[in-house]
Design an enzyme around this catalytic site. Structure first.
Site, PDB file in Angstrom:
ATOM      1  N   MET A   1      -9.117   8.437   0.268  1.00 32.91           N
ATOM      2  CA  MET A   1      -9.764   8.763   1.677  1.00 32.91           C
ATOM      3  C   MET A   1     -10.503   9.875   1.541  1.00 32.91           C
ATOM      4  O   MET A   1      -9.352  11.243   0.662  1.00 32.91           O
ATOM      5  CB  MET A   1      -8.979   8.435   3.032  1.00 32.91           C
ATOM      6  CG  MET A   1      -7.982   7.202   2.946  1.00 32.91           C
ATOM      7  SD  MET A   1      -6.942   7.370   4.576  1.00 32.91           S
ATOM      8  CE  MET A   1      -6.551   5.809   4.371  1.00 32.91           C
TER       9      MET A   1
ATOM     10  N   ASP B   1      -6.348  -6.255   4.341  1.00 31.37           N
ATOM     11  CA  ASP B   1      -6.200  -5.244   4.747  1.00 31.37           C
ATOM     12  C   ASP B   1      -6.404  -4.474   5.820  1.00 31.37           C
ATOM     13  O   ASP B   1      -6.953  -4.225   6.596  1.00 31.37           O
ATOM     14  CB  ASP B   1      -7.115  -4.052   3.596  1.00 31.37           C
ATOM     15  CG  ASP B   1      -6.157  -2.384   3.673  1.00 31.37           C
ATOM     16  OD1 ASP B   1      -5.039  -2.930   3.995  1.00 31.37           O
ATOM     17  OD2 ASP B   1      -7.211  -2.014   3.009  1.00 31.37           O
TER      18      ASP B   1
ATOM     19  N   SER C   1       1.092  -1.329  -0.311  1.00 33.19           N
ATOM     20  CA  SER C   1       0.201   0.324   0.148  1.00 33.19           C
ATOM     21  C   SER C   1       0.864   1.142   0.040  1.00 33.19           C
ATOM     22  O   SER C   1       1.668   1.592   0.098  1.00 33.19           O
ATOM     23  CB  SER C   1      -0.670  -0.273   1.228  1.00 33.19           C
ATOM     24  OG  SER C   1      -1.504   1.591   1.354  1.00 33.19           O
TER      25      SER C   1
ATOM     26  N   HIS D   1      -8.795   1.264  -3.053  1.00 38.23           N
ATOM     27  CA  HIS D   1      -9.482   1.122  -2.157  1.00 38.23           C
ATOM     28  C   HIS D   1     -10.008   2.857  -2.422  1.00 38.23           C
ATOM     29  O   HIS D   1      -9.248   3.396  -1.878  1.00 38.23           O
ATOM     30  CB  HIS D   1      -8.753   0.953  -0.677  1.00 38.23           C
ATOM     31  CG  HIS D   1      -9.213   0.446   0.056  1.00 38.23           C
ATOM     32  ND1 HIS D   1      -8.687   0.041   1.311  1.00 38.23           N
ATOM     33  CD2 HIS D   1     -10.530   0.162   0.104  1.00 38.23           C
ATOM     34  CE1 HIS D   1      -9.473  -0.310   2.323  1.00 38.23           C
ATOM     35  NE2 HIS D   1     -10.801   0.175   2.100  1.00 38.23           N
TER      36      HIS D   1
ATOM     37  N   HIS E   1      -1.481  -1.552  -3.989  1.00 31.21           N
ATOM     38  CA  HIS E   1      -3.093  -1.265  -4.017  1.00 31.21           C
ATOM     39  C   HIS E   1      -2.710   0.785  -3.313  1.00 31.21           C
ATOM     40  O   HIS E   1      -2.154   1.416  -2.744  1.00 31.21           O
ATOM     41  CB  HIS E   1      -2.835  -1.683  -1.752  1.00 31.21           C
ATOM     42  CG  HIS E   1      -3.846  -1.672  -1.503  1.00 31.21           C
ATOM     43  ND1 HIS E   1      -5.687  -2.197  -1.531  1.00 31.21           N
ATOM     44  CD2 HIS E   1      -4.467  -1.120  -0.257  1.00 31.21           C
ATOM     45  CE1 HIS E   1      -6.842  -1.820  -0.846  1.00 31.21           C
ATOM     46  NE2 HIS E   1      -5.563  -1.271   0.412  1.00 31.21           N
TER      47      HIS E   1
ATOM     48  N   MET F   1     -10.924  -5.686   6.398  1.00 34.41           N
ATOM     49  CA  MET F   1     -10.094  -4.829   7.084  1.00 34.41           C
ATOM     50  C   MET F   1     -10.369  -5.706   8.515  1.00 34.41           C
ATOM     51  O   MET F   1     -10.704  -5.751   9.190  1.00 34.41           O
ATOM     52  CB  MET F   1     -10.896  -3.135   7.500  1.00 34.41           C
ATOM     53  CG  MET F   1     -11.400  -3.056   5.877  1.00 34.41           C
ATOM     54  SD  MET F   1     -10.070  -2.658   4.959  1.00 34.41           S
ATOM     55  CE  MET F   1      -9.150  -1.253   6.073  1.00 34.41           C
TER      56      MET F   1
ATOM     57  N   MET G   1     -11.905   4.860   0.480  1.00 38.80           N
ATOM     58  CA  MET G   1     -12.647   4.541   1.594  1.00 38.80           C
ATOM     59  C   MET G   1     -13.547   5.902   1.519  1.00 38.80           C
ATOM     60  O   MET G   1     -12.802   7.407   1.936  1.00 38.80           O
ATOM     61  CB  MET G   1     -12.058   4.849   2.511  1.00 38.80           C
ATOM     62  CG  MET G   1     -10.937   3.467   2.653  1.00 38.80           C
ATOM     63  SD  MET G   1      -9.719   3.037   3.693  1.00 38.80           S
ATOM     64  CE  MET G   1      -8.568   3.235   2.172  1.00 38.80           C
TER      65      MET G   1
ATOM     66  N   ASP H   1      -4.932   3.687  -1.599  1.00 41.14           N
ATOM     67  CA  ASP H   1      -5.884   4.153  -0.123  1.00 41.14           C
ATOM     68  C   ASP H   1      -6.115   5.534  -0.457  1.00 41.14           C
ATOM     69  O   ASP H   1      -5.654   6.077  -0.062  1.00 41.14           O
ATOM     70  CB  ASP H   1      -5.199   3.664   0.750  1.00 41.14           C
ATOM     71  CG  ASP H   1      -5.150   2.351   1.416  1.00 41.14           C
ATOM     72  OD1 ASP H   1      -6.051   1.946   1.491  1.00 41.14           O
ATOM     73  OD2 ASP H   1      -3.524   2.212   1.392  1.00 41.14           O
TER      74      ASP H   1
HETATM   75  C1  DX5 Z   1      -5.644   1.491   6.123  1.00 40.41           C
HETATM   76  C2  DX5 Z   1      -6.027   1.416   4.554  1.00 40.41           C
HETATM   77  C3  DX5 Z   1      -4.763   0.456   4.625  1.00 40.41           C
HETATM   78  C4  DX5 Z   1      -3.810   0.924   4.905  1.00 40.41           C
HETATM   79  C5  DX5 Z   1      -2.389  -0.269   5.379  1.00 40.41           C
HETATM   80  O1  DX5 Z   1      -7.339   2.236   5.934  1.00 40.41           O
HETATM   81  O2  DX5 Z   1      -6.989   0.167   4.127  1.00 40.41           O
HETATM   82  O3  DX5 Z   1      -4.282  -0.041   2.999  1.00 40.41           O
HETATM   83  O4  DX5 Z   1      -2.348   1.537   4.244  1.00 40.41           O
HETATM   84  O5  DX5 Z   1      -1.821  -0.103   6.175  1.00 40.41           O
HETATM   85  P1  DX5 Z   1      -0.836  -1.122   7.197  1.00 40.41           P
HETATM   86  O6  DX5 Z   1      -0.526  -2.566   6.545  1.00 40.41           O
HETATM   87  O7  DX5 Z   1       0.755   0.025   7.488  1.00 40.41           O
HETATM   88  O8  DX5 Z   1      -1.853  -1.533   8.358  1.00 40.41           O
HETATM   89 ZN    ZN Z   2      -6.572  -0.337   1.841  1.00 42.21          ZN
END
Ligand code: DX5
Ligand code: ZN
Length: 225
Positions: A41, A179, A12, A70, A37, A141, A72, A39
């Site tokens: 947000m 994840d 990620s 992903h 990956h 998650m 969010m 993310d």
């Molecule tokens: C969290 C994200 C993850 C995050 C994971 O909200 O969806 O993908 O990057 O990070 P680690 O592996 O550090 O927990």
């Molecule tokens: Zn993620």
């Protein structure tokens, strides 16, 4: 269809050095990553902001990795086309993000992108039962979404097991991704429970040697089964 082995490793970029993002993406590609990956947000569905489609778009021509996006975000529907055009190969949306996940997943498929459904820790496995025919990936998650570097919630392992059973029952090829908080110890636990895709932020980008980190996660998963 049954579980794939070894699990795919998806670093990620949330934990990468944002000032050198293209290099950081190339580095994990050279180091043996399977997917990348990304993310996204929105500061609303989750209490943090990361980046949007523009970053994905500029990285796309520079990488041969599968882009596993992903989202969010809530609402998410107005932005699906934007992420498809930016070059997402997969788009995961949260089952908690709105009342019309079924339509959202159909829309993602119609855009030529592989749909995935993500579940927050408080959401039971059964919440995705009615959309399993529409997804290629279920993203479990194992932290509350919003931040990298959190501790893996072992209470989610039973949910991974349940979802693996539900995925098998469909007869379709559905990956189960995990994840949050994945490291060599929890990678083994998640794989044992039925995961075949592991997202890893801190445990790849937080390490000095990405190749070693990715191989370490794969090796830990290999020993688990
Ligand atoms: C969290 C994200 C993850 C995050 C994971 O909200 O969806 O993908 O990057 O990070 P680690 O592996 O550090 O927990
Ligand atoms: Zn993620």
């Amino acid at each position: 269809m049954s579980i794939h082995f070894p699990p795919l490793i998806a670093p990620s970029v949330l934990s990468a050095d944002f000032s050198r993002m293209a290099e950081e993406v190339a580095a994990v590609e050279r180091a043996g990553a399977d997917w990348l990956h990304l993310d996204v947000m929105d500061g609303h569905f989750v209490p943090n902001l990361s980046f949007g489609a523009q970053l994905i778009k500029v990285l796309r021509p520079q990488s041969g990795l599968v882009f596993d996006v992903h989202l969010m975000m809530a609402p998410v529907d107005p932005y699906l086309e934007m992420f498809a055009q930016a070059g997402a190969d997969h788009i995961h949306v949260h089952i908690e993000a709105g009342p019309h996940t079924h339509r959202t997943l159909q829309h993602i498929r119609a855009l030529g992108v592989k749909p995935g459904v993500a579940l927050c820790p408080a959401t039971p496995a059964q919440a995705v039962e009615e959309v399993l025919d529409l997804v290629d990936v279920i993203l479990v998650m194992t932290v509350n979404p919003g931040f990298g570097g959190q501790k893996f919630l072992t209470g989610q392992l039973d949910k991974i097991r349940t979802l693996r059973g539900m995925a098998e029952a469909t007869g379709r090829d559905i990956r189960i991704g995990v994840d949050g908080g994945v490291d060599v110890r929890t990678a083994a636990l998640a794989t044992e429970a039925g995961a075949d895709m592991l997202v890893a932020g801190t445990s790849v980008y937080g390490q000095p040697d990405y190749e070693r980190a990715i191989a370490g996660l794969r090796g830990a998963a290999r020993q688990a089964v």
